[in-house]
Scaffold this motif. Structure first.
Motif: not given
Length: 252
Positions: A195-200
């Motif tokens: 979530a924090h590193k890839i999708l965002a």
């Protein structure tokens, strides 16, 4: 967000710069679905073939490659899992291993003769209307929640005053929360790999983070809470540090 003054003295609440920290709901990570859905719609529009169904008033447009529908479905499942289960620590490695294994297995199945016509059948074809409807509705919901609903509540730091603001909260029966603090500690956590590193888009220097706040209050006592899914969290945290000086400890 107002940029704080750089002076060393503590500003009074009346003329202190106001710093706002906005959290977001997990739907902020759903943008790849509607974005890729529009890509699939464009591919289907320009490369699709018409298909006439019984009792259908007109033909529907379908992309001839099953990879288009399959890739959209896999992305949808990935986002559902990533926003439901936080990939922290060992869980992140296990989730990546699971996703990698699923990708390899899918590729092998898709290229194995016989599995196209016998279970499990992976011939996933969606028509143009499906992609347009899913992407348009999801984009509208995503936009309203991220840019309107999520901005109705935020953490406000002004001088030594910290408030959890909920616009229209009184109409919903929610009492406002406000503290005069001796010290505030804010710690940023960007430990969710998916979530924090890839999708965002954290790997591009953007990304989201969770912020843990611990307040030492005048008169004694502490208050602690978390603001989740803060977009580019280092920016408001640096502003809090500059505005409050030694009254704030910021871990970025």
């Amino acid at each position: 967000m107002v940029t704080p003054d750089q002076g060393s003295g503590a500003a009074s609440p009346s003329n202190a710069p106001e710093i706002r920290i906005y959290g977001h709901s997990p739907i902020i990570y759903w943008w790849p679905i509607w974005a890729y859905g529009f890509v699939c719609a464009a591919l289907t529009y320009f490369q699709g073939v018409p298909l006439t169904l019984p009792d259908s008033p007109k033909p529907i447009l379908v992309h001839p490659s099953a990879w288009v529908g399959l890739s959209f479905t896999l992305l949808l499942l990935l986002v559902i899992v990533a926003t439901s289960v936080r990939a922290r620590g060992i869980n992140a490695l296990l989730l990546l291993a699971l996703l990698g294994g699923a990708g390899v297995a899918t590729y092998l199945v898709m290229n194995t003769p016989g599995l196209w016509v016998t279970p499990p059948n992976l011939l996933l074809h969606m028509n143009l209307a499906f992609y347009l409807m899913i992407s348009s509705v999801l984009f509208l919901v995503w936009f309203v929640i991220v840019f309107i609903v999520d901005r109705l509540s935020y953490l406000r730091v002004r001088g030594t005053q910290v408030e959890r603001v909920q616009l229209f909260g009184s109409a919903l029966g929610r009492a406002p929360e406000s503290w005069s603090v001796l010290h505030i500690r804010l710690a940023r956590y960007s430990d969710d790999l998916i979530a924090h590193k890839i999708l965002a888009l954290g790997f591009l220097g953007l990304g989201t983070s969770d912020i843990d706040a611990k307040l030492s209050i005048f008169g004694g006592g502490h208050e602690q809470f978390r603001v989740e899914n803060v977009w580019k969290a280092s920016t408001p945290l640096k502003a809090v540090q500059a505005a409050m000086g030694q009254k704030a400890t910021v871990v970025i």
